[in-house]
Scaffold this motif. Sequence first.
Motif, PDB file in Angstrom:
ATOM      1  N   GLU A  37       0.818  -1.212   0.000  1.00  0.00           N
ATOM      2  CA  GLU A  37       0.000   0.000   0.000  1.00  0.00           C
ATOM      3  C   GLU A  37       0.856   1.269   0.000  1.00  0.00           C
ATOM      4  O   GLU A  37       2.066   1.230   0.240  1.00  0.00           O
ATOM      5  CB  GLU A  37      -0.938   0.020   1.209  1.00  0.00           C
ATOM      6  CG  GLU A  37      -0.263   0.340   2.528  1.00  0.00           C
ATOM      7  CD  GLU A  37      -1.272   0.489   3.676  1.00  0.00           C
ATOM      8  OE1 GLU A  37      -2.448   0.803   3.414  1.00  0.00           O
ATOM      9  OE2 GLU A  37      -0.864   0.274   4.829  1.00  0.00           O
ATOM     10  N   ILE A  38       0.190   2.387  -0.286  1.00  0.00           N
ATOM     11  CA  ILE A  38       0.799   3.693  -0.077  1.00  0.00           C
ATOM     12  C   ILE A  38       0.120   4.286   1.145  1.00  0.00           C
ATOM     13  O   ILE A  38      -1.083   4.514   1.156  1.00  0.00           O
ATOM     14  CB  ILE A  38       0.618   4.614  -1.289  1.00  0.00           C
ATOM     15  CG1 ILE A  38       1.318   4.023  -2.521  1.00  0.00           C
ATOM     16  CG2 ILE A  38       1.165   6.004  -0.982  1.00  0.00           C
ATOM     17  CD1 ILE A  38       1.261   4.900  -3.752  1.00  0.00           C
ATOM     18  N   ARG A  39       0.902   4.477   2.177  1.00  0.00           N
ATOM     19  CA  ARG A  39       0.375   4.894   3.460  1.00  0.00           C
ATOM     20  C   ARG A  39       0.869   6.316   3.720  1.00  0.00           C
ATOM     21  O   ARG A  39       2.090   6.550   3.748  1.00  0.00           O
ATOM     22  CB  ARG A  39       0.933   3.942   4.521  1.00  0.00           C
ATOM     23  CG  ARG A  39       0.454   4.156   5.934  1.00  0.00           C
ATOM     24  CD  ARG A  39      -0.964   3.705   6.091  1.00  0.00           C
ATOM     25  NE  ARG A  39      -1.229   3.141   7.401  1.00  0.00           N
ATOM     26  CZ  ARG A  39      -2.274   3.496   8.144  1.00  0.00           C
ATOM     27  NH1 ARG A  39      -3.118   4.431   7.711  1.00  0.00           N
ATOM     28  NH2 ARG A  39      -2.496   2.912   9.302  1.00  0.00           N
ATOM     29  N   ALA A  40      -0.040   7.248   3.889  1.00  0.00           N
ATOM     30  CA  ALA A  40       0.389   8.617   4.151  1.00  0.00           C
ATOM     31  C   ALA A  40       0.361   8.905   5.643  1.00  0.00           C
ATOM     32  O   ALA A  40      -0.488   8.382   6.365  1.00  0.00           O
ATOM     33  CB  ALA A  40      -0.504   9.595   3.412  1.00  0.00           C
ATOM     34  N   ILE A  41       1.314   9.704   6.097  1.00  0.00           N
ATOM     35  CA  ILE A  41       1.310  10.198   7.473  1.00  0.00           C
ATOM     36  C   ILE A  41       1.194  11.713   7.371  1.00  0.00           C
ATOM     37  O   ILE A  41       2.043  12.356   6.755  1.00  0.00           O
ATOM     38  CB  ILE A  41       2.610   9.814   8.207  1.00  0.00           C
ATOM     39  CG1 ILE A  41       2.802   8.294   8.185  1.00  0.00           C
ATOM     40  CG2 ILE A  41       2.593  10.337   9.633  1.00  0.00           C
ATOM     41  CD1 ILE A  41       4.147   7.841   8.733  1.00  0.00           C
ATOM     42  N   ILE A  42       0.111  12.265   7.920  1.00  0.00           N
ATOM     43  CA  ILE A  42      -0.059  13.710   7.832  1.00  0.00           C
ATOM     44  C   ILE A  42      -0.237  14.309   9.221  1.00  0.00           C
ATOM     45  O   ILE A  42      -0.382  13.591  10.208  1.00  0.00           O
ATOM     46  CB  ILE A  42      -1.257  14.105   6.927  1.00  0.00           C
ATOM     47  CG1 ILE A  42      -2.569  13.604   7.539  1.00  0.00           C
ATOM     48  CG2 ILE A  42      -1.082  13.554   5.527  1.00  0.00           C
ATOM     49  CD1 ILE A  42      -3.807  14.166   6.835  1.00  0.00           C
ATOM     50  N   ALA A 213       5.536   4.477   2.669  1.00  0.00           N
ATOM     51  CA  ALA A 213       4.952   5.340   3.692  1.00  0.00           C
ATOM     52  C   ALA A 213       5.483   6.730   3.432  1.00  0.00           C
ATOM     53  O   ALA A 213       6.696   6.914   3.323  1.00  0.00           O
ATOM     54  CB  ALA A 213       5.365   4.869   5.080  1.00  0.00           C
ATOM     55  N   LEU A 214       4.587   7.711   3.275  1.00  0.00           N
ATOM     56  CA  LEU A 214       5.090   9.042   2.984  1.00  0.00           C
ATOM     57  C   LEU A 214       4.437  10.103   3.851  1.00  0.00           C
ATOM     58  O   LEU A 214       3.268   9.991   4.223  1.00  0.00           O
ATOM     59  CB  LEU A 214       4.951   9.391   1.494  1.00  0.00           C
ATOM     60  CG  LEU A 214       3.668   9.998   0.972  1.00  0.00           C
ATOM     61  CD1 LEU A 214       3.948  10.809  -0.257  1.00  0.00           C
ATOM     62  CD2 LEU A 214       2.670   8.905   0.651  1.00  0.00           C
ATOM     63  N   ILE A 215       5.242  11.099   4.174  1.00  0.00           N
ATOM     64  CA  ILE A 215       4.756  12.268   4.890  1.00  0.00           C
ATOM     65  C   ILE A 215       4.558  13.352   3.849  1.00  0.00           C
ATOM     66  O   ILE A 215       5.425  13.551   2.994  1.00  0.00           O
ATOM     67  CB  ILE A 215       5.806  12.738   5.915  1.00  0.00           C
ATOM     68  CG1 ILE A 215       6.040  11.661   6.960  1.00  0.00           C
ATOM     69  CG2 ILE A 215       5.369  14.047   6.562  1.00  0.00           C
ATOM     70  CD1 ILE A 215       7.164  11.992   7.925  1.00  0.00           C
ATOM     71  N   GLU A 216       3.412  14.024   3.884  1.00  0.00           N
ATOM     72  CA  GLU A 216       3.208  15.084   2.909  1.00  0.00           C
ATOM     73  C   GLU A 216       2.219  16.103   3.451  1.00  0.00           C
ATOM     74  O   GLU A 216       1.265  15.757   4.139  1.00  0.00           O
ATOM     75  CB  GLU A 216       2.708  14.475   1.593  1.00  0.00           C
ATOM     76  CG  GLU A 216       2.591  15.445   0.446  1.00  0.00           C
ATOM     77  CD  GLU A 216       3.812  16.335   0.271  1.00  0.00           C
ATOM     78  OE1 GLU A 216       4.914  15.807   0.099  1.00  0.00           O
ATOM     79  OE2 GLU A 216       3.657  17.578   0.340  1.00  0.00           O
ATOM     80  N   HIS A 217       2.486  17.365   3.153  1.00  0.00           N
ATOM     81  CA  HIS A 217       1.586  18.421   3.625  1.00  0.00           C
ATOM     82  C   HIS A 217       0.520  18.770   2.605  1.00  0.00           C
ATOM     83  O   HIS A 217      -0.535  19.280   2.964  1.00  0.00           O
ATOM     84  CB  HIS A 217       2.394  19.679   3.974  1.00  0.00           C
ATOM     85  CG  HIS A 217       3.054  19.606   5.316  1.00  0.00           C
ATOM     86  ND1 HIS A 217       2.330  19.590   6.494  1.00  0.00           N
ATOM     87  CD2 HIS A 217       4.349  19.514   5.688  1.00  0.00           C
ATOM     88  CE1 HIS A 217       3.164  19.505   7.514  1.00  0.00           C
ATOM     89  NE2 HIS A 217       4.398  19.447   7.048  1.00  0.00           N
TER      90      HIS A 217
END
Lengths: 262, 358
Positions: A37-42, A213-217
């Motif tokens: 999966e592509i998991r975002a952390i915001i 896993a990505l952090i993005e604003h």
Amino acid sequence: MRDTATVEPMLDIRNITLRFGGVVAIRDISFDIRQGEIRAIIGPNGAGKSSMLNVINGFYHPQEGEIWFRGKRRGPMRPHEIARQGLARTFQNIALFKGMTTLDNIMTGRMTRMRSSMLEQALWWGRAEREENAHREKVERIIDFLEIQSIRKTPVGRLPYGLQKRVELGRALAAEPELLLLDEPMAGMNVEEKEDMSRFILDVNDEFGTTIALIEHDMGVVMDISDRVVVLDYGRKIGDGTPDEVRNNPDVIDAYLGVSHD
Amino acid sequence: MFYREAGDFKTSYSDDGQTFPIAFDRWRYYAVMAVAFLVIPFLINDYWEKSILMPFLVWSTVAIGLNILTGYCGQLSLGTGGFMAVGAYASYKLMTAFPELNIFFVVLLSGGITALVGVLFGLPSMRIKGFYLAVATLAAQFFLVWLFNKVPWFYNYSASGQITAPERSVFGILVTGPNAAPWATYLFALVILTGLAWVARNLTRGRVGRSWMAIRDMDIAAEIIGVNPLATKLSAFAVSSFYIGVGGALFFSVYLGAAEVGEAFGIDKSFLVLFMIIIGGLGSIFGSFAGAAFMVLLPVLLKNVLVGGLGWPTDLAAHLQMLIVGGLIVLFLILEPHGLAQLWRIAKEKLRLWPFPH
Ligand SMILES: Nc1ncnc2c1ncn2[C@@H]1O[C@H](COP(=O)(O)OP(=O)(O)OP(=O)(O)O)[C@@H](O)[C@H]1O
Ligand SMILES: [Mg+2]
């Protein structure tokens, strides 16, 4: 939207607490990342997102909690050992090897896969040259994929910001990681560059099956490309689910609008 | 003369990775090697051997060593003189304890012993970096000189406290001692340096060199992509000290013939080699040669021109030399951290594009 719910988690983060002296950067957070999966952390600034990535790749050691990787509890490990388990990442503030060329930076990403001994390297004999060429071929494929052929031999310190971000992604990809952690891969980019980067991320996930896993604003980007989103605020988890669920979660809306419930 | 890469297409990654990708450079390299091995041995005399060629060969060896540690791996060391002393005293002890052992192996073993000592003194790099590591290596420098002075076993209890190299030969030809011919000592040092420079080039072009540079440029990122920082730094200390130890052994046994530790291997030597790699170019094998050549030739040149030609007093010329070196160091550190090697590269770049700059 893919159905990844039935798949066992690749990475399971259980009740992590991380303190720096009196500052609690992460407070009892649990979530998982599923295979593929592509998991975002915001979350707002200072929410603890980068700290979370640093915990995952072993750079910070949490005071409490457990990390399970592929069904096994992970003991205390150094970042370079964790890298060998198939984790790679990029940094919020680019952390390239400034004095080295694009090619050498990305070749360094394949470090964990090189086997030739010091002696073979010294005499450029046996595996040393064969290995170098085999890895060069893989790296050239990444260079083609990221469309950075023309800056192959340029020292990265001289490249513009957007390209540096791309080279850093290339270096992480070179390791052929199972889990790729991206800390704000599109920060400071214009719309066009963001589109390119989104495309690269989706392609990596699609073509190589890499879990990300990505952090993005940028909410637009996050909602577009991620399968599931976890939301942090002041070191706590305040939301977790599909982009739609998160978008409609009142706590998340408040955190972003700065309203507080009494 | 056409200095071009046009029409010089690379069809394999091996070709692209070679040391001299441009044919013209390759030919110049062969020419230099031919002169070094086939011409100079016939022309060399005592003066050229003692004042220019031997110092150049020895200091090049040592400069490559320090450049591996400082230029490639980013660990600043001020212990070079001390490590050279380890190589020198190791060669002395080996020569006197095992008279049958060939001098060639004596020199290499001395490098090996110095590598072990280097690793030992490299251990603090696990915890400290930059300025503090430099201070730790400075302590190593003083400790080692003190040790070789204080413990008579190292100089075989000789009354003078000096060590003197016995006569040793390769294929029946003397290479140490006062009776060795200039061409013999020159060739001996040249063969060793050529081999070591080739090895240094191999190490720095592949995995090992990239891990050193990764630690130098961004140690945190290096660790996160799988570089083991301690192992990498220690390998740099080991390889670097090996070269410096070999240089020290050659310096004492083949060049000086006799040495007193404080005088031959003092802190001034540590700085001399550091200046060589700064002026020549940090992180460049070629720069190590360029820097060594520069620092060897400058005093000779000044002496011949100013003292010999213009009749200046010797001490004035020496002061001027310090001024020039000091000024150059500052200039290079500020303007061109990659030293002469980079200037050379830029000049070639210009020449390659000439007369069409775009
Ligand atoms: N090494 C550290 N030492 C002390 N405090 C730290 C350290 N790293 C992070 N913190 C603190 O932990 C908290 C979370 O920081 P973190 O960098 O994880 O936030 P973030 O969510 O990534 O923010 P941003 O969106 O600004 O990147 C902040 O209060 C920060 O000051
Ligand atoms: Mg952050």
